[in-house]
Design an enzyme around this catalytic site. Structure first.
Site, PDB file in Angstrom:
ATOM      1  N   LYS A 162      38.726  58.552  54.723  1.00  0.00           N
ATOM      2  CA  LYS A 162      39.244  59.147  53.720  1.00  0.00           C
ATOM      3  C   LYS A 162      38.834  60.636  53.384  1.00  0.00           C
ATOM      4  O   LYS A 162      37.934  60.880  52.560  1.00  0.00           O
ATOM      5  CB  LYS A 162      38.650  58.165  52.295  1.00  0.00           C
ATOM      6  CG  LYS A 162      39.409  56.904  52.226  1.00  0.00           C
ATOM      7  CD  LYS A 162      38.923  55.875  51.076  1.00  0.00           C
ATOM      8  CE  LYS A 162      39.173  56.633  49.806  1.00  0.00           C
ATOM      9  NZ  LYS A 162      40.780  56.410  49.304  1.00  0.00           N
TER      10      LYS A 162
HETATM   11  N1  PMP Z   1      45.657  54.089  51.908  1.00  0.00           N
HETATM   12  C1  PMP Z   1      45.047  55.064  51.442  1.00  0.00           C
HETATM   13  C2  PMP Z   1      45.534  56.351  52.060  1.00  0.00           C
HETATM   14  C3  PMP Z   1      44.118  55.087  50.570  1.00  0.00           C
HETATM   15  O1  PMP Z   1      43.626  56.147  50.041  1.00  0.00           O
HETATM   16  C4  PMP Z   1      43.643  53.940  50.163  1.00  0.00           C
HETATM   17  C5  PMP Z   1      42.713  53.560  48.758  1.00  0.00           C
HETATM   18  N2  PMP Z   1      41.548  53.915  49.378  1.00  0.00           N
HETATM   19  C6  PMP Z   1      44.138  52.667  50.771  1.00  0.00           C
HETATM   20  C7  PMP Z   1      45.269  52.624  51.363  1.00  0.00           C
HETATM   21  C8  PMP Z   1      43.613  51.352  50.159  1.00  0.00           C
HETATM   22  O2  PMP Z   1      42.505  51.261  50.668  1.00  0.00           O
HETATM   23  P1  PMP Z   1      41.295  50.414  49.922  1.00  0.00           P
HETATM   24  O3  PMP Z   1      41.779  49.157  49.801  1.00  0.00           O
HETATM   25  O4  PMP Z   1      39.989  50.392  50.848  1.00  0.00           O
HETATM   26  O5  PMP Z   1      40.949  50.880  48.638  1.00  0.00           O
END
Ligand code: PMP
Length: 310
Positions: A162
């Site tokens: 991220k």
């Molecule tokens: N893809 C991206 C690019 C994201 O930023 C997120 C949010 N964190 C997700 C998918 C979903 O990830 P998570 O379930 O870990 O929040």
């Protein structure tokens, strides 16, 4: 000075570079690498008010903090904030704000300064938490546009971390979708297969099989995606198939939804104007939404140790 709404956020306490401070004091200089290049990494974490437990609970906190650590390592920061260092300020921010409603937390680690090693440090850590109810689109579903913007490639930027800078890719797709009258975007990867939405992963049910793009499709390795796969397996008795997904399959699926920490489980009602199934929220998606919220808000027993009580 950030132009965030003082009525909404002005009374909140943040953790900022070693101290608990009022919202408006959490400022980073315009000349910092965080600002210039988006040299930072972050997490989005949900805090839910649990009626059953009469407490705030954080959903899968440790998994988020492990991913935050991994993101810092991949981005080659000279100091790495491990879960043992980041969890304390996060819990204290929760306590100091005395929340009694759903929130969204954002721990961020960023490069700040102009030292000799300016590309990799000094490194700072901050946490914000803002009130954030369940997304309305969980109830209504969203109309989705397959974006003409391609999802970042792992050859360009590390797609499974991220990194703040990655989110300009998501932003372009979201802005285009909104401009064109859709509720959200869905991006393809450089091989032309379905990747994910901006900040959410994609699932569909096609011919009775539950399918999601594999983790080598340039997606973020989403914690909610993992939660959904586990709920399907252990509570509904369905194995999810993780594979390449083609665009033309999107127009022939019976159910589809996005999932992510902020988007929770959001049904997709149409893709490029073509209804998904009968255009209503499908039965499996509906069942999943109920179990997901029961699990994340502590309405049912936390068998997997996913909840941290505040
Ligand atoms: N893809 C991206 C690019 C994201 O930023 C997120 C949010 N964190 C997700 C998918 C979903 O990830 P998570 O379930 O870990 O929040």
């Amino acid at each position: 000075m950030a132009k965030s709404d003082p009525k909404k956020y002005g009374s909140l306490i943040t953790y900022f570079e070693g101290d608990y401070r009022p919202w408006h004091e959490a400022k980073v200089h315009v000349f910092s690498p965080a600002m210039k290049y988006g040299a930072g990494v972050f997490e989005g974490i949900r805090g839910y008010w649990s009626d059953k437990l009469n407490k705030m609970v954080l959903f899968r906190l440790l998994d988020h903090l492990k991913r935050l650590e991994y993101s810092q390592r991949v981005m080659r920061f000279e100091k790495i904030f491990a879960p043992e260092e980041t969890s304390g300020p996060i819990l204290e921010v929760m306590r100091r704000n005395s929340f009694t409603e759903h929130v969204h937390l954002r721990p961020v680690v960023y490069v700040d300064g102009d030292g000799p090693n300016g590309a990799v440090g000094p490194i700072e850590f901050a946490v914000t938490a803002v009130r954030s109810g369940k997304k309305e689109t969980v109830n209504t579903g969203v109309a989705v546009q397959v974006s003409s913007w391609q999802r970042l490639s792992d050859l360009t930027m590390p797609t499974r971390v991220k990194a703040n800078a990655n989110y300009n890719n998501s932003r372009m797709a979201s802005v285009q979708a909104k401009h064109d009258g859709y509720g959200a975007a869905l991006m393809l990867n450089q091989k032309g297969h379905v990747a994910e939405g901006p900040a959410m992963c994609f699932f569909m049910v096609r011919n009775g099989v539950t399918v999601t793009p594999s983790i080598t499709s340039n997606i973020l390795e989403s914690i909610t995606r993992d939660t959904v796969i586990q709920i399907f397996r252990e509570e509904i008795g369905i194995e999810t198939v993780e594979r390449d997904v083609d665009r033309s399959e999107l127009y022939d699926c019976q159910e589809a939804f996005f999932c992510g920490t902020a988007w929770e489980v959001t049904p997709i009602t149409s893709i490029d104007g073509i209804p998904v199934g009968d255009g209503k929220i499908g039965p499996l998606t509906q069942r999943l939404i109920k179990i997901y919220f029961d699990t994340a808000t502590g309405a049912v027993e936390d068998r997997r140790g996913w909840l941290t009580l505040v």
